[in-house]
Write a protein that holds these residues in place. Structure first.
Motif, PDB file in Angstrom:
ATOM      1  N   HIS A   1       0.818  -1.208   0.000  1.00  4.85           N
ATOM      2  CA  HIS A   1       0.000   0.000   0.000  1.00  4.85           C
ATOM      3  C   HIS A   1       0.856   1.264   0.000  1.00  4.85           C
TER       4      HIS A   1
ATOM      5  N   LEU B   1       0.460   4.510  -2.368  1.00  6.16           N
ATOM      6  CA  LEU B   1       0.292   5.848  -1.807  1.00  6.16           C
ATOM      7  C   LEU B   1       1.285   6.830  -2.432  1.00  6.16           C
TER       8      LEU B   1
ATOM      9  N   LEU C   1       0.252  10.227  -4.528  1.00  4.29           N
ATOM     10  CA  LEU C   1       0.737  11.574  -4.216  1.00  4.29           C
ATOM     11  C   LEU C   1       1.318  12.290  -5.440  1.00  4.29           C
TER      12      LEU C   1
ATOM     13  N   CYS D   1      -2.397  13.524  -6.996  1.00  2.00           N
ATOM     14  CA  CYS D   1      -3.606  13.938  -6.264  1.00  2.00           C
ATOM     15  C   CYS D   1      -3.692  15.448  -6.090  1.00  2.00           C
TER      16      CYS D   1
ATOM     17  N   LEU E   1      -8.076  14.979   0.878  1.00  2.00           N
ATOM     18  CA  LEU E   1      -7.439  13.681   1.065  1.00  2.00           C
ATOM     19  C   LEU E   1      -5.971  13.716   0.660  1.00  2.00           C
ATOM     20  N   CYS E   2      -5.657  14.510  -0.346  1.00  2.00           N
ATOM     21  CA  CYS E   2      -4.276  14.633  -0.801  1.00  2.00           C
ATOM     22  C   CYS E   2      -3.404  15.236   0.299  1.00  2.00           C
TER      23      CYS E   2
ATOM     24  N   ALA F   1      -2.897  12.622   2.876  1.00  2.00           N
ATOM     25  CA  ALA F   1      -2.022  11.543   2.407  1.00  2.00           C
ATOM     26  C   ALA F   1      -0.551  11.864   2.630  1.00  2.00           C
TER      27      ALA F   1
ATOM     28  N   GLN G   1       0.859  10.690   6.035  1.00  2.00           N
ATOM     29  CA  GLN G   1       0.603   9.328   6.501  1.00  2.00           C
ATOM     30  C   GLN G   1       1.878   8.523   6.704  1.00  2.00           C
TER      31      GLN G   1
ATOM     32  N   ALA H   1       0.120   3.466   5.221  1.00  2.00           N
ATOM     33  CA  ALA H   1      -0.618   3.659   3.968  1.00  2.00           C
ATOM     34  C   ALA H   1      -1.912   2.856   3.940  1.00  2.00           C
TER      35      ALA H   1
ATOM     36  N   PHE I   1      -4.522   4.495   5.979  1.00  2.00           N
ATOM     37  CA  PHE I   1      -5.012   5.712   5.323  1.00  2.00           C
ATOM     38  C   PHE I   1      -6.115   5.386   4.321  1.00  2.00           C
ATOM     39  N   PHE I   2      -5.861   4.422   3.450  1.00  2.00           N
ATOM     40  CA  PHE I   2      -6.866   4.075   2.435  1.00  2.00           C
ATOM     41  C   PHE I   2      -8.134   3.531   3.091  1.00  2.00           C
TER      42      PHE I   2
END
Length: 331
Positions: free
Chosen positions: A29, A33, A37, A40, A51-52, A55, A58, A61, A64-65
């Motif tokens: 993940h 991620l 990035l 995003c 969300l960007c 992210a 984080q 990962a 986060f998702f």
């Protein structure tokens, strides 16, 4: 659950749980991620922009998702189909010669509105000649054709340097498959056709081969993008470098560009991986249609060319966006 909008009227949305995604727990993940990035920050919706920002902070990962997204299976009644694409490498030169005689063109002013001459008309009328629109010259017409199909590539010059070209526009004509045309003519059966088979046939039949290429009236123009470092992938539809086995080309009518996409590709060499929708393609049409980026060069091309498999694609949507697809009585 049926949605409406610019996509097909019968589009259905089904919200899943992460434990319904086959292989989810085993994926990398953090790698996904990192690719998320890359693009995003270019997404326009406030939900995605927020969300960007999250992210970038984080350290876990997967968490986060799972915390900020919900998996949404989008279907339009058509079966899923995964194919592959890659960045070709062609031999070429900046000057025309007996060997390098097939030009890579930049977009002519007349085609900027997306409507111009067909491939045949361009080649037979000489409408492009003598205008300084040539970026480079290559030694193989069918490789140039497939460069246009891929939309980007690298040109290896005689001195060992490379120049990179990216999509610069098209002439506005619909893409027609020359593979299907060979099947229609009875030259091959459907299961026999691949990019390599087509290339070999064109080379064995130089006159009929060039005529076959003209069966596709669509023509892609390029622009030089040599400023993209060689260790990065070519530019995708978001004007950012795409990433080997982490970028997927989608139909943006259904999947937002920049969105994470869980890929369950079945068939030989199953793939269970979180990818990012960072590209599009003229042949990529439908809610469950996707093209996986395999990298640069011949080896990547061979792998990409063999891929034509079923499976399932699930888009990770921001929670509020995902639940907005539900009918009011289910929210």
């Amino acid at each position: 659950m049926t949605g409406s909008g610019s996509a097909a009227e019968e589009t259905e949305y089904r919200i899943l749980k992460f434990d319904e995604l086959d292989g989810w727990a085993e994926d990398d993940h953090a790698a996904a991620l990192k690719v998320f990035l890359n693009t995003c920050q270019d997404m326009k919706s406030p939900d995605w922009r927020n969300l960007c920002r999250a992210a970038a902070e984080q350290t876990n990962a997967r968490a986060f998702f799972e915390l900020f997204f919900r998996p949404v299976e989008i279907s339009d009644g058509k079966p899923a189909l995964f194919t592959g694409y890659f960045e070709p490498e062609l031999d070429g030169d900046l000057y025309r010669s007996e060997r390098f005689r097939f030009p890579i063109y930049s977009l002519p002013p007349e085609a900027r509105d997306g409507s111009w001459l067909s491939r045949r008309e361009m080649e037979e009328t000489g409408a492009m000649e003598g205008r300084g629109l040539e970026i480079a010259w290559v030694d193989d017409a069918v490789e140039l054709f497939f460069l246009q199909v891929q939309g980007s590539g690298r040109i290896r010059l005689p001195d060992g340097r490379f120049i990179r070209v990216g999509y610069g526009g098209k002439n506005g004509h619909e893409y027609r498959s020359i593979g299907r045309e060979l099947v229609r003519r009875g030259v091959y059966n459907v299961h026999q056709v691949s990019a390599q088979v087509i290339k070999n046939w064109v080379r064995r039949n130089p006159i009929d081969g060039l005529e076959l290429l003209r069966h596709n009236p669509s023509y892609v123009f390029f622009r030089e993008v040599s400023e993209v470092p060689s260790h990065l992938g070519p530019l995708g539809a978001m004007n950012r470098s795409v990433t080997t086995m982490r970028t997927v080309a989608v139909d943006p009518r259904y999947t937002p560009l920049g969105a994470p996409v869980w890929v369950e590709k079945d068939g030989k060499g199953k793939i269970r991986s979180l990818m990012i929708a960072q590209d599009t393609g003229s042949a990529i049409k439908g809610a469950q249609r996707a093209d996986i980026f395999f990298g640069t060069g011949d080896a990547a091309g061979q792998k990409a060319g063999r891929l034509k498999d079923p499976g399932r694609m699930v888009v990770l949507m921001p929670i509020q966006t995902a639940y907005a697809y539900l009918p009011v009585d289910e929210q």
